[in-house]
Scaffold this active site. Structure first.
Site, short mmCIF file in Angstrom:
data_model
loop_
_atom_site.label_atom_id
_atom_site.label_comp_id
_atom_site.label_asym_id
_atom_site.label_seq_id
_atom_site.Cartn_x
_atom_site.Cartn_y
_atom_site.Cartn_z
N ASP A 142 0.81 -1.21 0.00
CA ASP A 142 0.00 0.00 0.00
C ASP A 142 0.85 1.27 0.00
OD1 ASP A 142 -2.41 1.28 -0.01
OD2 ASP A 142 -2.77 1.15 2.13
N CYS A 196 -19.01 -13.74 -7.65
CA CYS A 196 -19.98 -13.31 -6.65
C CYS A 196 -21.33 -13.99 -6.89
CB CYS A 196 -20.20 -11.80 -6.74
SG CYS A 196 -18.78 -10.83 -6.22
N CYS A 252 -19.11 -3.00 3.29
CA CYS A 252 -19.20 -3.85 2.10
C CYS A 252 -18.43 -5.16 2.27
CB CYS A 252 -18.76 -3.10 0.84
SG CYS A 252 -17.09 -2.44 0.91
N CYS A 256 -20.45 -9.42 3.19
CA CYS A 256 -20.04 -10.37 2.15
C CYS A 256 -20.08 -11.80 2.67
CB CYS A 256 -18.64 -10.01 1.66
SG CYS A 256 -18.07 -11.13 0.37
C1 B12 Z 1 -6.88 4.29 -3.47
C2 B12 Z 1 -7.20 3.16 -2.53
C3 B12 Z 1 -8.37 3.25 -1.79
C4 B12 Z 1 -9.44 4.29 -2.09
C5 B12 Z 1 -10.22 3.87 -3.36
C6 B12 Z 1 -10.70 2.40 -3.29
C7 B12 Z 1 -11.06 1.79 -4.61
N1 B12 Z 1 -11.89 0.76 -4.55
O1 B12 Z 1 -10.58 2.20 -5.64
C8 B12 Z 1 -10.25 4.27 -0.77
C9 B12 Z 1 -9.67 5.32 0.19
C10 B12 Z 1 -11.75 4.52 -0.91
C11 B12 Z 1 -9.90 2.88 -0.24
C12 B12 Z 1 -10.70 2.18 0.63
C13 B12 Z 1 -10.38 0.91 1.12
N2 B12 Z 1 -9.21 0.25 0.97
CO1 B12 Z 1 -7.81 0.84 -0.23
N3 B12 Z 1 -6.45 1.15 -1.48
C14 B12 Z 1 -6.31 2.06 -2.39
C15 B12 Z 1 -5.07 1.79 -3.23
C16 B12 Z 1 -3.93 2.72 -2.77
C17 B12 Z 1 -5.28 1.92 -4.75
C18 B12 Z 1 -6.59 1.27 -5.25
C19 B12 Z 1 -6.84 1.59 -6.70
O2 B12 Z 1 -5.95 1.43 -7.50
N4 B12 Z 1 -8.04 2.06 -7.03
C20 B12 Z 1 -8.39 2.36 -8.38
C21 B12 Z 1 -9.37 1.31 -8.89
C22 B12 Z 1 -9.64 1.55 -10.37
O3 B12 Z 1 -8.69 0.08 -8.74
P1 B12 Z 1 -9.20 -1.13 -7.82
O4 B12 Z 1 -10.15 -0.67 -6.78
O5 B12 Z 1 -8.00 -1.87 -7.37
O6 B12 Z 1 -10.08 -1.91 -8.83
C23 B12 Z 1 -9.55 -2.87 -9.67
C24 B12 Z 1 -10.62 -3.75 -10.19
O7 B12 Z 1 -11.66 -2.99 -10.73
C25 B12 Z 1 -9.80 -4.44 -11.23
N5 B12 Z 1 -10.40 -5.26 -12.21
C26 B12 Z 1 -9.68 -5.66 -13.24
N6 B12 Z 1 -10.40 -6.50 -13.96
C27 B12 Z 1 -11.59 -6.65 -13.38
C28 B12 Z 1 -12.68 -7.41 -13.75
C29 B12 Z 1 -13.83 -7.37 -12.98
C30 B12 Z 1 -15.00 -8.18 -13.36
C31 B12 Z 1 -13.89 -6.56 -11.83
C32 B12 Z 1 -15.12 -6.51 -10.98
C33 B12 Z 1 -12.77 -5.81 -11.48
C34 B12 Z 1 -11.62 -5.86 -12.27
O8 B12 Z 1 -9.05 -3.41 -11.86
C35 B12 Z 1 -8.97 -2.33 -10.98
C36 B12 Z 1 -7.54 -1.88 -10.94
O9 B12 Z 1 -6.72 -2.80 -10.23
C37 B12 Z 1 -4.77 0.27 -2.87
C38 B12 Z 1 -3.29 -0.11 -2.83
C39 B12 Z 1 -2.72 -0.22 -4.23
N7 B12 Z 1 -1.61 0.41 -4.47
O10 B12 Z 1 -3.31 -0.88 -5.07
C40 B12 Z 1 -5.45 0.11 -1.49
C41 B12 Z 1 -6.17 -1.20 -1.23
C42 B12 Z 1 -7.00 -1.51 -2.43
N8 B12 Z 1 -7.04 -0.88 -0.11
C43 B12 Z 1 -7.23 -1.84 0.72
C44 B12 Z 1 -8.13 -1.79 1.81
C45 B12 Z 1 -7.96 -2.82 2.91
C46 B12 Z 1 -9.16 -0.82 1.84
C47 B12 Z 1 -10.40 -0.78 2.76
C48 B12 Z 1 -10.98 -2.15 3.07
C49 B12 Z 1 -10.04 -0.03 4.07
C50 B12 Z 1 -11.21 0.22 5.00
N9 B12 Z 1 -11.70 -0.77 5.72
O11 B12 Z 1 -11.65 1.35 5.12
C51 B12 Z 1 -11.37 0.10 1.92
C52 B12 Z 1 -12.22 -0.75 0.97
C53 B12 Z 1 -13.15 0.06 0.12
C54 B12 Z 1 -13.47 -0.64 -1.19
N10 B12 Z 1 -14.64 -1.24 -1.29
O12 B12 Z 1 -12.62 -0.63 -2.09
C55 B12 Z 1 -6.43 -3.08 0.33
C56 B12 Z 1 -7.39 -4.11 -0.28
C57 B12 Z 1 -7.04 -5.56 -0.01
C58 B12 Z 1 -8.03 -6.49 -0.70
N11 B12 Z 1 -8.13 -7.70 -0.18
O13 B12 Z 1 -8.68 -6.15 -1.67
C59 B12 Z 1 -5.38 -2.46 -0.70
C60 B12 Z 1 -4.96 -3.38 -1.82
C61 B12 Z 1 -4.15 -2.06 0.15
C62 B12 Z 1 -3.25 -3.27 0.48
N12 B12 Z 1 -2.02 -3.28 0.01
O14 B12 Z 1 -3.66 -4.19 1.16
N13 B12 Z 1 -8.75 2.42 -0.78
S1 SF4 Z 2 -21.16 -9.06 -0.90
FE1 SF4 Z 2 -19.32 -10.22 -1.53
S2 SF4 Z 2 -20.10 -11.91 -2.79
FE2 SF4 Z 2 -21.75 -10.41 -2.58
S3 SF4 Z 2 -21.54 -9.14 -4.41
FE3 SF4 Z 2 -20.40 -8.13 -2.78
S4 SF4 Z 2 -18.31 -8.85 -2.99
FE4 SF4 Z 2 -19.60 -10.25 -4.17
S1 SF4 Z 3 -19.52 0.09 2.19
FE1 SF4 Z 3 -17.56 -0.09 1.10
S2 SF4 Z 3 -17.76 1.24 -0.68
FE2 SF4 Z 3 -19.43 1.76 0.74
S3 SF4 Z 3 -18.65 3.44 1.97
FE3 SF4 Z 3 -18.12 1.59 3.10
S4 SF4 Z 3 -16.06 0.99 2.38
FE4 SF4 Z 3 -16.87 2.50 0.93
#
Ligand code: B12
Ligand code: SF4
Ligand code: SF4
Length: 396
Positions: A142, A196, A252, A256
Site C-alpha cells: 500500500d 460473486c 461492504c 459479504c
Molecule cells: C486508493 C485506494 C483506496 C481508495 C479507493 C478504493 C477503490 N476501490 O478504488 C479508498 C480510500 C476509498 C480505499 C478504501 C479501502 N481500501 Co484501499 N487502497 C487504495 C489503493 C492505494 C489503490 C486502489 C486503486 O488502484 N483504485 C483504483 C481502482 C480503479 O482500482 P481497484 O479498486 O483496485 O479496482 C480494480 C478492479 O476494478 C480491477 N479489475 C480488473 N479487472 C476486473 C474485472 C472485474 C469483473 C472486476 C469486478 C474488477 C476488475 O481493476 C482495478 C484496478 O486494479 C490500494 C493499494 C494499491 N496500491 O493498489 C489500497 C487497497 C485496495 N485498499 C485496501 C483496503 C484494505 C481498503 C479498505 C478495506 C479499508 C477500510 N476498511 O476502510 C477500503 C475498501 C473500500 C473498497 N470497497 O474498495 C487493500 C485491499 C485488499 C483487498 N483484499 O482487496 C489495498 C490493496 C491495500 C493493500 N495493500 O492491502 N482504498
Molecule cells: S457481498 Fe461479496 S459476494 Fe456479494 S456481491 Fe459483494 S463482494 Fe460479491
Molecule cells: S460500504 Fe464499502 S464502498 Fe461503501 S462506503 Fe463503506 S467501504 Fe466505501
C-alpha cells in the site's frame, strides 16, 4: 585475468517452491507469482475511474496509468512480481455502547506498512541465503504506485468482488496485499478465479451508494475516503450517512458471504485489537486532543495517524452528531471554542446542531459572536438554523 565461475541461477520452479515454504513460515497466508507485463485490464479500468473523477483528490491516484499498471516502472531489472496476502481479521466489533467512534478492522492494531515491510525484507534475505544468490527486490504494501489488487489477481490470490475488494475463496477479503518485485525468474501462477454469483449485498448495503457498478467504487462517496484520505470537510449531505465510523468503513466486507463463512483471525499479533487502538475510539477523550504532540503520543505506530489530528477530530465530531451523543456536548463546546483547526470547529458546530439541546444552542450562539473564520461562521449559522429557539431540532 581469469573470470570467476558463474553461479547458475536457480530453476524458476525451485525458486517458486522455496518462496512458498519461506513465505508461509514468515506468516503469509497467501502466496502467488506473476510476470512483469503491464496490467492491461486493470489499467483500462483505472483510466475510466480516473476520467470519471472517482479518484477524488488523492494525488497519488492521478498518476499516469502507464506508471500504476507497469511493475517494470518500479524496477527496471524486475522479472517477477511476488504477491503475498496476510489476514488482518481481528474479529468483529463488539456492540457500540454509545460513545465510540468505529474503527475499520484493518486499523485496530499496529501500522501494517511498517509491520509487513519488516517481514518482507527478512523474507528476501532468507531467499537469498537458501538459494545462494543476490536478489534485487523492492518490497512494499500500500505504499508505491502499482495496482496491487490487479497484480494479486494475476498472481492467483483471488478474484474481484463487486465491492472491488480482492476475495480469496478460502480466507475472504480481510487481508492485506504485499509485494516483492524481484529480478529473479519464478514460475508464475494461474490467474485468480471466482465469482460473486447472483449476490449484490455490498452494492445494496453500502451506506452512501459508493459502489457505482460491480467493482467500481467512487472514492468521493466512500466513507473510507471521507474519513481517511480526505483532508477537507465531509460534505454536509454525506455526514448523516457516515454513521459512527470514525476511521474507514467495513460495511461492504461485513455483508459479504465470503467473509461471513471464511474469515479467520489473523495469526499476526500486531494486528490484534490489543496491539493498537482497537475497535472504537473514545469520542469524548479524542475530542480533547488539542496539540499535534499529544496526538502523536497517543496514535504513533498505528494507521490512525494518516488523516492527522484535525481529520480524526473531524470524524469524531461527525460520529458524535450521528450518535446524538449528549455526553460529548462539553467536549464539543470546548472544541468549538478552542480548537486551533477551523475544520474541527466547523464539524463541532455541526455536531452540536445535530444533538440539538438547549445547551448546544447557547454554545453555538456564543461561538457565532466570537468566531473569526468565515467558513466556521457559516457552519454555526446553519447549525443554529437547525436548532430552534427552544433547543429542539426544527428541520427534520
Ligand atoms: C486508493 C485506494 C483506496 C481508495 C479507493 C478504493 C477503490 N476501490 O478504488 C479508498 C480510500 C476509498 C480505499 C478504501 C479501502 N481500501 Co484501499 N487502497 C487504495 C489503493 C492505494 C489503490 C486502489 C486503486 O488502484 N483504485 C483504483 C481502482 C480503479 O482500482 P481497484 O479498486 O483496485 O479496482 C480494480 C478492479 O476494478 C480491477 N479489475 C480488473 N479487472 C476486473 C474485472 C472485474 C469483473 C472486476 C469486478 C474488477 C476488475 O481493476 C482495478 C484496478 O486494479 C490500494 C493499494 C494499491 N496500491 O493498489 C489500497 C487497497 C485496495 N485498499 C485496501 C483496503 C484494505 C481498503 C479498505 C478495506 C479499508 C477500510 N476498511 O476502510 C477500503 C475498501 C473500500 C473498497 N470497497 O474498495 C487493500 C485491499 C485488499 C483487498 N483484499 O482487496 C489495498 C490493496 C491495500 C493493500 N495493500 O492491502 N482504498
Ligand atoms: S457481498 Fe461479496 S459476494 Fe456479494 S456481491 Fe459483494 S463482494 Fe460479491
Ligand atoms: S460500504 Fe464499502 S464502498 Fe461503501 S462506503 Fe463503506 S467501504 Fe466505501
Amino acid at each position: 585475468m581469469e573470470s570467476l565461475p558463474q553461479k547458475r541461477p536457480p530453476e524458476p520452479v525451485e525458486v517458486r517452491r522455496v518462496l512458498e515454504e519461506r513465505a508461509r513460515a514468515a506468516g503469509f497466508d497467501l502466496v502467488g507469482v506473476t510476470g512483469v507485463e503491464p496490467l492491461a485490464e486493470g489499467g483500462e479500468r483505472l483510466r475510466e475511474w480516473q476520467e470519471a473523477g472517482m479518484a477524488a483528490d488523492m494525488g497519488y491516484m492521478h498518476r499516469p496509468v502507464e506508471l500504476l499498471s507497469d511493475p517494470k516502472k518500479l524496477q527496471k531489472s524486475a522479472r517477477s512480481v511476488v504477491s503475498l496476502g496476510v489476514s488482518y481479521y481481528p474479529g468483529d466489533h463488539p456492540e457500540n455502547t454509545g460513545s465510540g467512534g468505529r474503527v475499520a478492522r484493518y486499523a485496530w492494531g499496529r501500522d501494517y506498512h511498517e509491520v509487513i515491510k519488516a517481514r518482507l525484507f527478512r523474507l528476501r534475505e532468507e531467499l537469498e541465503e537458501e538459494l545462494g544468490v543476490r536478489i534485487k527486490a523492492r518490497g512494499f504494501t500500500d505504499a508505491v504506485p502499482l495496482l496491487e489488487r490487479s497484480a494479486a489477481q494475476h498472481a492467483g490470490l483471488g478474484f474481484f468482488g463487486r465491492n472491488s475488494c480482492l476475495i480469496n475463496g478460502s480466507v475472504g477479503s480481510y487481508f492485506f496485499i504485499a509485494d516483492l518485485i524481484m529480478d529473479l525468474e519464478l514460475t508464475p501462477d494461474p490467474h485468480g478465479t471466482g465469482t460473486c454469483g447472483q449476490c449484490t449485498r455490498c452494492m445494496d448495503r453500502c451506506p452512501t451508494g459508493a459502489i457505482k457498478a460491480p467493482g467500481v467504487v467512487d472514492a468521493r462517496l466512500c466513507i473510507s475516503y471521507l474519513t481517511i484520505e480526505n483532508k477537507g470537510a465531509i460534505p454536509h449531505h454525506l455526514r448523516p450517512l457516515v454513521g459512527d465510523w470514525a476511521f474507514g468503513c467495513d460495511v461492504c466486507q461485513e455483508v459479504c458471504p465470503y467473509n461471513k463463512t471464511k474469515a479467520t483471525k489473523s495469526r499476526w499479533p500486531e494486528f490484534s485489537a490489543e496491539a493498537g487502538k482497537g475497535p472504537y475510539l473514545d469520542i469524548v477523550e479524542t475530542l480533547g486532543i488539542r496539540s499535534e504532540d499529544e496526538f502523536e503520543r497517543r496514535f504513533a505506530g498505528t494507521p490512525l495517524t494518516r488523516p492527522g489530528r484535525a481529520g480524526i477530530l473531524r470524524n469524531c465530531c461527525v460520529a458524535a452528531g450521528n450518535l446524538k451523543l449528549e455526553g460529548a456536548i462539553p467536549a464539543l463546546i470546548l472544541a468549538l471554542r478552542e480548537d486551533p483547526s477551523s475544520l474541527v470547529r466547523s464539524h463541532a458546530a455541526w455536531a452540536l446542531g445535530e444533538i440539538g439541546v438547549p445547551e448546544s444552542r447557547l454554545a453555538l450562539g456564543e461561538a457565532a459572536k466570537n468566531e473569526r473564520d468565515a467558513g466556521c461562521r457559516e457552519e454555526i449559522a446553519l447549525a443554529l438554523e437547525g436548532v430552534g429557539p427552544d433547543g429542539i431540532r426544527g428541520l427534520e
